[in-house]
Enzyme design. Structure first.
Site, PDB file in Angstrom:
ATOM      1  N   ARG A 187       0.850  -1.192   0.000  1.00 25.83           N
ATOM      2  CA  ARG A 187       0.000   0.000   0.000  1.00 25.83           C
ATOM      3  C   ARG A 187       0.882   1.237   0.000  1.00 25.83           C
ATOM      4  O   ARG A 187       1.497   1.553   1.007  1.00 25.83           O
ATOM      5  CB  ARG A 187      -0.927  -0.014   1.226  1.00 25.83           C
ATOM      6  CG  ARG A 187      -1.514   1.352   1.551  1.00 25.83           C
ATOM      7  CD  ARG A 187      -2.752   1.285   2.415  1.00 25.83           C
ATOM      8  NE  ARG A 187      -2.569   0.743   3.738  1.00 25.83           N
ATOM      9  CZ  ARG A 187      -2.022   1.404   4.773  1.00 25.83           C
ATOM     10  NH1 ARG A 187      -1.556   2.627   4.628  1.00 25.83           N
ATOM     11  NH2 ARG A 187      -1.920   0.828   5.951  1.00 25.83           N
ATOM     12  N   HIS A 204      -3.818   4.470   4.690  1.00 28.42           N
ATOM     13  CA  HIS A 204      -4.899   3.477   4.798  1.00 28.42           C
ATOM     14  C   HIS A 204      -6.191   4.062   4.224  1.00 28.42           C
ATOM     15  O   HIS A 204      -6.867   3.446   3.402  1.00 28.42           O
ATOM     16  CB  HIS A 204      -5.093   3.082   6.258  1.00 28.42           C
ATOM     17  CG  HIS A 204      -6.353   2.331   6.530  1.00 28.42           C
ATOM     18  ND1 HIS A 204      -6.589   1.075   6.024  1.00 28.42           N
ATOM     19  CD2 HIS A 204      -7.469   2.672   7.229  1.00 28.42           C
ATOM     20  CE1 HIS A 204      -7.791   0.663   6.415  1.00 28.42           C
ATOM     21  NE2 HIS A 204      -8.346   1.616   7.134  1.00 28.42           N
ATOM     22  N   TYR A 238       3.697   5.716  11.186  1.00 31.41           N
ATOM     23  CA  TYR A 238       4.119   4.351  11.520  1.00 31.41           C
ATOM     24  C   TYR A 238       5.079   3.718  10.511  1.00 31.41           C
ATOM     25  O   TYR A 238       5.500   2.589  10.693  1.00 31.41           O
ATOM     26  CB  TYR A 238       2.897   3.443  11.740  1.00 31.41           C
ATOM     27  CG  TYR A 238       1.844   3.474  10.650  1.00 31.41           C
ATOM     28  CD1 TYR A 238       1.994   2.728   9.491  1.00 31.41           C
ATOM     29  CD2 TYR A 238       0.701   4.261  10.779  1.00 31.41           C
ATOM     30  CE1 TYR A 238       1.035   2.751   8.493  1.00 31.41           C
ATOM     31  CE2 TYR A 238      -0.280   4.296   9.788  1.00 31.41           C
ATOM     32  CZ  TYR A 238      -0.100   3.542   8.642  1.00 31.41           C
ATOM     33  OH  TYR A 238      -1.048   3.576   7.666  1.00 31.41           O
TER      34      TYR A 238
END
Lengths: 326, 361
Positions: free
Chosen positions: B261, B265, B274
């Site tokens: 990805r 998100h 993160y």
């Protein structure tokens, strides 16, 4: 007409539905050769084959989720959960999918499924087997929640549930599975959903209940009659959506109301009925609405469970107080 | 005999499939369909449209004209590759990030925008009417796929259910319960896990102790295959094989599409919290669209002029869809009662009337 028990009436309705409609599929744990832990599906697999009477792996979420997928394909799945205490893994599927797939897709997909489960305490079963958390289900928009209280209504309401184009949770009163007997004609006729049944006419006080607890409620009505109090007894039968008109009409006549359920008190479905009467029946009330319910405790195991459940005495006492209120 | 003299009762292996290297060169002979230039360019066009659509959707969200949106950036080959191997009569059960599959199957861009714009009419989409809508509760569509496939089998229909979910979903009981049941009954269903390495902020190594997600199929009794999810040729080939086997009565398959990805998100997420920009930058070298373009250009299947025309087509397609989306009349408030039940129970009619301003409830 043959006399039969409530669980036999459930079996009869399932057989009739499967006979009439090849899209009806019964699935669950042990529903096949074993005929279900309460024998509700006995004989069905022999008659309709293992593809339509399907023993699933031990996975309740799966059973409810399979029903959603099958129903979206136009089958009419009837899933069985062995005890209501094992229904909780199905809540995600009921809340997030079964009850809303019609609305989410604006009618493109629908969910004509039934999830059956035994309901309630009083059978001295092990822990987690005696749940009566119907209010939790009745809170879900898009769902129907139905509880029969006699063999005749078990037959007619289950046929209606299976034929209904929307998801229905069908709660079967475990305590009277075999204790309730009655004549049932296998005529394939459904009873109406969303409609309450007036089991007994009366002018002095309205007693409202559902499922197994109607046994005590009817006994209480008998005891009250001996004292000269004419109680009207309503079997709510469908809790979601429930028959507000019959409730309000009865209270308008009697002016007094006692609601009886074995489920815990706080947030129980009795609270909903009491609120309805407060909002729309207040002027006809001659006394505050009373609730006779289980306590706000976890349903105790066998040795104490009878103390949880409303007794005939508790119902009679509440009705007397309501009638004597001034 | 194994250690201690105990017999080995079973051994398993998981294979990995890849054809196109990140630079567009070939690792091994391509499957037959890859000689069809029209098909390969169609896959390329679909991925490009999806990327353009994503970019626009994010812009709409940033300017307050769309709700939270989940981008497909970097994993376009998964949904396009899978959907391209399906037949119209098969049923797709997508997760919320599988826009590419829906678009391939005929869902209109404005319908996807309506959904993310907060309007249920977006789920009443064009395309195969039996396809499921986006599934938001992670992995909960897997049991539906098993139910759909059971219906196909019961009615002896040569159709296949294709269920898509992310790596996080493989941690849920729902997915295992569905796969286990599908294995028992050899159902015509293909499970596709898009392993994009991150379930929001949780990396794969905290999601599972397994070496692969594909091996999870072994416990359910069928084949799991790992596929380079940034290689659309591999995705399409794996999907073709799995769907054909399922249609042929050989039972379910599981595809782990290993990809990355590249975006957040959703538009509500900030992935820099993160993971490092360096990590993401390195992964850009493997992304699926440039990879296929390099191959196509190398094979003289694609030209600069075609690329320019495609860019203009994508722009026009997306802009026209956005216009239709923005011009969609809002629903009346009381329409929330529409399709709640097949027939609205009488007791709720009063609530609907109140919402419509027609009386008390």
């Amino acid at each position: 007409m043959p006399e039969m028990t409530l669980v036999e009436a459930v079996n009869l309705a399932l057989a009739r539905a499967m006979e009439d409609d090849p899209d009806v599929v019964v699935l669950g744990e042990d529903v096949g050769i074993n005929g279900g832990v309460f024998r509700a599906t006995v004989g069905l697999q022999t008659r309709f084959g293992p593809e339509r009477v399907l023993d699933t792996p031990l996975a309740e979420l799966l059973i409810s989720g399979l029903c959603v997928g099958m129903a979206a394909q136009g089958l009419k799945p009837v899933g069985e959960i062995q005890f209501m205490g094992f229904l909780y893994p199905c809540i995600d599927q009921l809340v997030n999918h079964a009850s809303r797939i019609r609305n989410r897709t604006q009618g493109r997909l629908t969910c004509p499924m039934v999830l059956r489960t035994p309901h309630g305490a009083g059978i001295r079963a092990p822990e987690h087997h005696s749940e009566s958390t119907e209010a939790m289900l009745a809170h879900i928009p898009g769902l129907r929640v139905v509880i029969p209280s006699s063999p005749e209504r078990a037959y007619g309401l289950l046929l209606a549930a299976i034929r209904d184009p929307d998801p229905v949770v069908f709660l079967e009163p475990t305590r009277i599975y075999r204790a309730a007997k009655g004549e049932v004609e296998d005529n394939g006729e459904a009873l109406p959903l969303d409609v309450a049944f007036v089991l007994r006419q009366g002018r002095d006080v309205t007693l409202i209940s559902w499922g197994a607890m109607l046994k005590e409620t009817m006994a209480a009505a008998d005891a009250l009659a001996a004292e000269g109090v004419a109680a009207e007894v309503i079997d709510l039968a469908t809790l979601k959506p429930y028959d507000e008109a019959t409730v309000l009409g009865s209270v308008a006549k009697t002016g007094r109301c006692v609601i009886v359920h074995e489920a815990t008190r706080t947030g129980g479905f009795g609270a909903e009925i009491a609120a309805l009467i407060a909002e729309r029946g207040l002027t006809s009330l001659l006394a505050p609405v009373a609730r006779v319910t289980g306590y706000d405790a976890i349903i105790p195991m066998a040795r104490l469970e009878q103390h949880m459940m409303p007794s005939v005495d508790r119902i009679v006492t509440a009705a007397r107080q309501v009638c004597q209120f001034s | 005999m194994a250690d201690g003299g105990l017999p080995v009762v079973a051994r398993f292996e998981v294979r990995h499939r890849n054809y196109l290297a990140p630079d567009g060169s070939i690792n091994r002979p391509l499957p037959a369909f890859a000689s069809d230039a029209d098909l390969l360019t169609a896959l390329y066009r679909a991925m490009m449209l999806l990327r353009n659509f994503d970019r626009k959707a994010v812009a709409l969200q940033r300017t307050g004209r769309l709700g939270t949106y989940a981008v497909s950036l970097g994993q376009e080959a998964v949904s396009v590759g899978i959907a391209s191997a399906m037949r119209a009569e098969d049923v797709l059960l997508p997760s919320y990030r599988d826009n590419g599959a829906l678009i391939w199957r005929g869902v209109k861009l404005e319908e996807i925008l309506l959904f993310w714009g907060g309007d249920e009419r977006g789920n009443h989409f064009s395309g195969p009417v039996e396809d499921f809508p986006f599934c938001v509760p992670v992995g909960s569509q897997a049991p539906h796929a098993a139910g759909v496939a059971y219906a196909f089998k019961l009615r002896k229909q040569p159709r296949v259910a294709v269920c898509m979910f992310g790596d996080g979903a493989t941690s849920k009981g729902d997915v295992y319960e569905a796969m286990n049941f599908a294995g028992v009954h050899k159902l015509p269903v293909v499970f596709v896990a898009t392993n994009n390495q991150w379930a929001i902020s949780v990396p794969l190594r905290l999601q599972t102790g397994c070496e692969t997600l594909a091996q999870k199929a072994i416990a359910a009794g069928f084949i799991g295959e790992q596929v380079d999810g940034s290689d659309v040729v591999a995705m399409r080939a794996a999907a073709e094989d799995a769907i054909a086997a399922a249609r042929d009565g050989q039972g379910p398959r599981f595809i782990e599409a290993v990809t990355y990805r590249l975006g957040d998100h959703t538009t509500s997420d900030d992935a820099l919290r993160y993971r490092s920009a360096e990590e993401v930058q390195a992964r850009w070298k493997e992304e699926p669209i440039a990879r296929l373009r390099s191959y196509l250009v190398g094979q003289k299947m694609w030209s600069k002029a075609q690329e320019e025309r495609l860019a203009a087509e994508c722009h026009d397609h997306v802009e026209a869809a956005v216009e239709r989306y923005l011009a969609t009349e809002p629903r009346r408030p009381e329409s929330m009662f529409e399709h709640l039940y097949a027939d609205l129970p009488r007791v709720y009619a009063a609530q609907r009337r109140k919402l419509a301003g027609e009386g008390d409830a």
